[in-house]
Design a protein around this motif. Structure first.
Motif, PDB file in Angstrom:
ATOM      1  N   ARG A 246       0.793  -1.236   0.000  1.00  0.00           N
ATOM      2  CA  ARG A 246       0.000   0.000   0.000  1.00  0.00           C
ATOM      3  C   ARG A 246       0.830   1.295   0.000  1.00  0.00           C
ATOM      4  NH1 ARG A 246      -4.697   0.236   4.327  1.00  0.00           N
ATOM      5  NH2 ARG A 246      -2.896   0.094   5.708  1.00  0.00           N
ATOM      6  N   PRO A 247       1.942   1.396   0.746  1.00  0.00           N
ATOM      7  CA  PRO A 247       2.709   2.652   0.709  1.00  0.00           C
ATOM      8  C   PRO A 247       3.252   3.007  -0.673  1.00  0.00           C
ATOM      9  CG  PRO A 247       3.348   1.314   2.597  1.00  0.00           C
ATOM     10  CD  PRO A 247       2.475   0.465   1.739  1.00  0.00           C
ATOM     11  N   MET A 248       3.336   2.029  -1.577  1.00  0.00           N
ATOM     12  CA  MET A 248       3.891   2.294  -2.910  1.00  0.00           C
ATOM     13  C   MET A 248       2.824   2.491  -3.974  1.00  0.00           C
ATOM     14  SD  MET A 248       6.911  -0.502  -2.645  1.00  0.00           S
ATOM     15  CE  MET A 248       5.880  -1.489  -1.575  1.00  0.00           C
ATOM     16  N   ASN A 249       1.562   2.554  -3.567  1.00  0.00           N
ATOM     17  CA  ASN A 249       0.471   2.575  -4.535  1.00  0.00           C
ATOM     18  C   ASN A 249       0.518   3.744  -5.510  1.00  0.00           C
ATOM     19  OD1 ASN A 249      -0.929   0.220  -4.232  1.00  0.00           O
ATOM     20  ND2 ASN A 249      -2.421   1.030  -2.773  1.00  0.00           N
ATOM     21  N   ASN A 250       1.000   4.901  -5.092  1.00  0.00           N
ATOM     22  CA  ASN A 250       1.023   6.050  -6.001  1.00  0.00           C
ATOM     23  C   ASN A 250       2.047   5.885  -7.118  1.00  0.00           C
ATOM     24  OD1 ASN A 250      -1.012   7.404  -4.661  1.00  0.00           O
ATOM     25  ND2 ASN A 250       0.408   8.424  -3.251  1.00  0.00           N
ATOM     26  N   ALA A 251       3.158   5.229  -6.793  1.00  0.00           N
ATOM     27  CA  ALA A 251       4.219   5.074  -7.781  1.00  0.00           C
ATOM     28  C   ALA A 251       4.084   3.790  -8.590  1.00  0.00           C
ATOM     29  CB  ALA A 251       5.591   5.101  -7.095  1.00  0.00           C
ATOM     30  N   ALA A 252       3.533   2.762  -7.980  1.00  0.00           N
ATOM     31  CA  ALA A 252       3.384   1.476  -8.661  1.00  0.00           C
ATOM     32  C   ALA A 252       2.134   0.783  -8.140  1.00  0.00           C
ATOM     33  CB  ALA A 252       4.614   0.602  -8.417  1.00  0.00           C
ATOM     34  N   ARG A 253       1.247   0.384  -9.023  1.00  0.00           N
ATOM     35  CA  ARG A 253      -0.031  -0.208  -8.634  1.00  0.00           C
ATOM     36  C   ARG A 253       0.043  -1.726  -8.716  1.00  0.00           C
ATOM     37  NH1 ARG A 253      -3.003   3.937  -6.475  1.00  0.00           N
ATOM     38  NH2 ARG A 253      -4.642   2.356  -6.444  1.00  0.00           N
TER      39      ARG A 253
END
Length: 427
Positions: A246-253
């Protein structure tokens, strides 16, 4: 009429309790449920569980008892006995029956089939547990969830590709259902449910052995494929993967359907691949090395039976994302059609058409929300060809009979399935 009314009232009571469980879990994310066991032997829950098992049909387990056998001997008595066994804590699941399902690559997938009785108990457990855990599942998870589908997952993939996420990591978890560790699985359930009798039931369902060639095999890993509750347990366990990402959702989905995963990013895909491997390793699972790769969206990739590719539009010249049935999916439907239209089968053409309808309808509906016009046209032509050939060969004649059996005859007289329209405007 009275029986139908009682059934409707029973359904309403079950749904109302499920709604309350969901809302409680949603509003208090740290709340742990202590008193659930009395729900699983309630008559209304047992009846709803039975109806779900009956709708899914399926064969009997090692006891040889089929759904029709229970209907003949009396469903009410059958459910009363289960309820009493659960209430008195005397219930014990029987070993699973092992069968093997052929896969496209020539290998076989093991399927472990519970008895009908055990399927009902698993179904009632699912009715109680699912709303509690559903309240906390992440949005990127689509597999085996109410009101979620492969089509929705495919539309999410397409959306992010259109938004400029052009690097793709495609992978899946190696033998996911067979390698989930039991201790950690129980810990995952216990994070929200601390009713010891419920946990004891979950443990029994995990630990139950598989009967194969007269021998019972037990393991300390895996949720048996074929069990009613197995997909829910897998989602409960794999929710840690979704939350870890979840913490990386903006950069990688990350988009997950059960154990199938794609990660979409704009750059640094190699770093995200390493991060995904760390998360999977952290839950004591492993990515399938031979299926894990990083590609550009312009190369094209498959996910859930769809082919995705970013390419220039022939009409506008602008780059667009296209989604259509994968080659593997098209091969599977052709194989089904070929089997049904085998002229050596001792049945009439009307029966062939009747068998074809639900098969083709299901495949078309699965892919309807895609750029499937060309693929649909190819499958439609193939169906026509096979049906014509069936009729000609049954008369001892060669050729395909295009003049003898024109399209009007196939669709208006025989009633061959003919709804091949697509639902995306640019399809």
């Amino acid at each position: 009429m009275d029986n139908d009314l009682r059934t409707a009232e029973s359904q309403d009571r079950v749904q109302e309790l499920q709604r309350k469980l969901y809302l409680k879990a949603k509003s208090e994310v740290n709340f742990r449920f202590y008193a659930l066991y009395d729900k699983i032997y309630r008559r209304d829950f047992l009846w709803k569980a039975w109806r779900r098992v009956k709708e899914n049909r399926g064969v009997g387990g090692i006891d040889g008892i089929e759904i029709t056998d229970i209907e003949e001997s009396g469903v009410e008595e059958f459910l009363i006995k289960i309820g009493e066994e659960l209430r008195s804590e005397q219930y014990r699941p029987q070993p699973l029956r092992r069968v093997y399902i052929p896969k496209a690559d020539g290998s076989k997938r093991p399927l472990s089939i519970p008895t009908v009785k055990d399927r009902v108990v698993q179904a009632v457990m699912k009715l109680v547990l699912e709303p509690i855990f559903e309240a906390g599942f992440e949005e990127n998870s689509y597999g085996f969830r109410e009101n979620r589908s492969t089509q929705q997952a495919a539309q999410e993939v397409r959306k992010y590709l259109n938004w400029g996420y052009t690097e793709v990591i495609e992978t899946d978890i190696k033998d996911c259902f067979g390698t989930i560790p039991h201790k950690e699985m129980l810990d995952a359930v216990a994070r929200r449910v601390v009713d010891s009798r419920i946990l004891r039931l979950v443990k029994m369902m995990l630990k139950v052995g598989v009967m194969e060639e007269g021998r019972e095999e037990r393991k300390d890993r895996g949720t048996p494929q074929g069990g009613v509750i197995s997909p829910l347990l897998a989602n409960i366990y794999l929710d840690a993967v979704d939350k870890g990402w979840r913490p990386m959702n903006n950069a990688a989905r990350l988009i997950r359907y059960a154990d199938d995963i794609v990660v979409l990013s704009k750059y640094q895909a190699q770093g995200y691949k390493r991060r995904l491997e760390q998360i999977i390793k952290g839950v004591k699972l492993e990515l399938k090395a031979e299926k894990t790769r990083i590609i550009k969206a312009g190369e094209g990739f498959d996910f859930l039976g769809y082919r995705f590719i970013k390419a220039k539009s022939r009409r506008t010249g602008k780059e667009s994302v296209y989604c259509y049935p994968s080659q593997k999916s098209e091969g599977k439907i052709r194989e089904r059609i070929r089997g049904i239209t085998n002229y050596r089968r001792p049945i009439k053409v009307e029966e062939v058409v009747k068998e074809l309808k639900p098969v083709i309808r299901g495949w078309v509906n699965y892919h309807r929300f895609s750029n499937a016009s060309r693929k649909f046209g190819k499958v439609r032509s193939y169906v026509e060809q096979r049906v014509r050939k069936f009729m000609r060969r049954r008369r001892g004649e060669s050729g395909y009979g295009y003049k003898e059996y024109p399209s009007e005859y196939l669709y208006k007289t025989l009633g061959l399935y003919n709804d091949y329209h697509v639902s995306w405007m640019n399809a």
